[in-house]
Scaffold this motif. Structure first.
Motif, PDB file in Angstrom:
ATOM      1  N   VAL A  52       0.856  -1.182   0.000  1.00 31.36           N
ATOM      2  CA  VAL A  52       0.000   0.000   0.000  1.00 31.36           C
ATOM      3  C   VAL A  52       0.895   1.236   0.000  1.00 31.36           C
ATOM      4  N   GLY A  53       0.830   2.016  -1.058  1.00 28.62           N
ATOM      5  CA  GLY A  53       1.646   3.213  -1.161  1.00 28.62           C
ATOM      6  C   GLY A  53       2.127   3.442  -2.575  1.00 28.62           C
ATOM      7  N   ASP A  54       2.595   4.649  -2.824  1.00 24.65           N
ATOM      8  CA  ASP A  54       3.191   4.951  -4.120  1.00 24.65           C
ATOM      9  C   ASP A  54       4.502   5.679  -3.879  1.00 24.65           C
ATOM     10  N   GLY A  55       5.190   6.039  -4.964  1.00 23.26           N
ATOM     11  CA  GLY A  55       6.458   6.713  -4.798  1.00 23.26           C
ATOM     12  C   GLY A  55       7.351   6.530  -5.996  1.00 23.26           C
ATOM     13  N   LEU A  96      -0.502  -4.624  -5.717  1.00 20.51           N
ATOM     14  CA  LEU A  96       0.033  -3.271  -5.601  1.00 20.51           C
ATOM     15  C   LEU A  96      -1.115  -2.267  -5.531  1.00 20.51           C
ATOM     16  N   LEU A  97      -1.192  -1.563  -4.435  1.00 19.11           N
ATOM     17  CA  LEU A  97      -2.170  -0.493  -4.293  1.00 19.11           C
ATOM     18  C   LEU A  97      -1.432   0.841  -4.220  1.00 19.11           C
ATOM     19  N   SER A  98      -2.032   1.863  -4.741  1.00 14.70           N
ATOM     20  CA  SER A  98      -1.466   3.193  -4.607  1.00 14.70           C
ATOM     21  C   SER A  98      -1.781   3.719  -3.216  1.00 14.70           C
ATOM     22  N   PHE A  99      -1.580   5.011  -3.020  1.00 11.74           N
ATOM     23  CA  PHE A  99      -1.932   5.632  -1.748  1.00 11.74           C
ATOM     24  C   PHE A  99      -3.426   5.478  -1.491  1.00 11.74           C
ATOM     25  N   ARG A 100      -3.767   5.116  -0.270  1.00 13.53           N
ATOM     26  CA  ARG A 100      -5.169   4.963   0.115  1.00 13.53           C
ATOM     27  C   ARG A 100      -5.439   5.731   1.404  1.00 13.53           C
TER      28      ARG A 100
END
Length: 404
Positions: free
Chosen positions: A257-260, A281-285
């Protein structure tokens, strides 16, 4: 008052501010306060949960991103004045412009407390002309891994400009005492707090629903990581460890969980090790509390860490935590009681810790219960806010006594 991206204080607002009897608090930060991240969530909680009838909070970010549109109020910062003053570097034209604007703001508003966090904000705070009636605080959120030796030397001279230096982990303060020769009398330890009502152990139905929503099998063993995809979070070590685990445990899944900036290299590593189909893969939540119930354990493989909000939130949800033995992790995770600690940059040890929880689900459940119990005792959000309130009042009282 709605947040504004324009850095201007109308005369009427300045007069109203002086007539307001509440404690006037200015929070200054390098990063976009509405962006994802632990230090941003900390500021959101602090700015909005201090008693509104006792505090008047202004928050200035030295960044242009993640600002509400004109006339738009962010529900996460309701009641807080949010302004943006972009700074590229303190030593260039943008830094000088920021210094002049902040000096004018302090003269107009007569803040009781100026509290900064991160390097640019701390430097500008330290370089501001001192007002005898104002308290100046530096809030350190990490172990200072980004600071060069030269910058540490600068802070050795500037730290005397702060009435107090606050940190959420004693390990951070110990590092400051050694690296920046910080006086122990200036140190204040206030651990992060977590909202135990928002983050709580999930029911069996909530667990099933969370997995179904994410496309995860009900029988899978799910490890999760909530962190920005940056070098210090060492996702590469986590992917390597998970690949080792997955070879003997094909039912294992990894939820990121997160992006970057390191999204592409992480994806390439997953493909190269043949685990891309086992990783979600999850982006920012913003609804992390709805995702944590899908996990059996949280993992943080950082090479450096202050006091992780992600760990606290997982503990509040009754999850065991596997974390590297660095920084504030050493204080949060009690080895073999509420989780497992492993050396940093060591995928083999990380895989072994994951394997231990796969072999014994009961071990993970016992650790999760202990984690929740400890959060309730020591890391509640109410306790954190109360500690800052007490610190502010103590420092203001000391200032009043000195000037009397």
């Amino acid at each position: 008052m709605p947040p504004s991206s324009a850095f201007a204080i109308p005369a009427e607002a300045a007069i109203a501010g002086r007539q307001d009897r509440r404690i006037r608090l200015l929070l200054l930060t390098d990063t976009p306060v509405l962006a994802p991240g632990g230090s941003e969530r900390f500021l959101q909680n602090l700015a909005t949960r201090l008693p509104r009838d006792q505090y008047r909070v202004t928050l200035v970010q030295l960044h242009a991103d993640h600002m509400p549109l004109p006339g738009q109020v962010s529900t996460r910062l309701a009641g807080v004045r949010l302004q943006s003053l972009p700074v590229h570097a303190v030593y260039d034209r943008t830094g000088l412009r920021a210094w002049l604007a902040l000096r004018a703001l302090l003269r107009a508003e007569h803040f009781d407390i100026v509290q900064s966090q991160h390097e640019k904000a701390d430097l500008l705070n330290a370089l501001m002309p001192r007002n005898a009636g104002t308290v100046y605080i530096s809030n350190r959120r990490d172990m200072g891994f980004k600071k060069s030796e030269r910058l540490q030397q600068v802070f050795r001279h500037l730290n005397v400009r702060f009435n107090s230096v606050v940190a959420p982990a004693r390990q951070i303060l110990s590092g400051l005492a050694q690296g920046e020769r910080l006086d122990s009398l200036q140190m204040t330890w206030i651990p992060n707090g977590v909202d135990t009502r928002r983050f709580h152990p999930a029911t069996a139905q909530a667990r099933q629903d969370a997995r179904r929503a994410l496309g995860l099998e009900q029988h899978a063993v799910v490890f999760g990581c909530v962190a920005r995809l940056t070098a210090v979070k060492r996702h590469v070590d986590l992917i390597d460890a998970f690949a080792q685990l997955h070879r003997g445990n094909p039912q294992a899944r990894l939820l990121l969980v997160g992006d970057g900036p390191l999204l592409a290299p992480v994806q390439e590593r997953m493909q190269a090790l043949g685990v891309a189909d086992a990783v979600v893969l999850l982006s920012f939540r913003e609804d992390v509390e709805a995702i944590l119930p899908a996990m059996d354990a949280l993992i943080l493989a950082s090479s450096s860490e202050g006091m992780s909000n992600a760990i606290l939130e997982a503990m509040a949800c009754g999850l065991p935590v596997i974390a590297t033995a660095v920084g504030g992790n050493l204080h949060l995770v009690q080895h073999e009681t509420s989780g497992l600690l492993v050396p940093p940059r060591d995928p083999i040890s990380l895989a072994a810790a994951m394997q231990a929880l796969v072999r014994s689900p009961q071990l993970g459940q016992r650790m999760g219960m202990a984690a929740r119990s400890r959060v309730e005792r020591e890391f509640s959000l109410d306790a954190m806010i109360n500690s800052f309130d007490q610190l502010y009042r103590r420092l203001l009282n000391q200032r009043t006594q000195r000037s009397a």
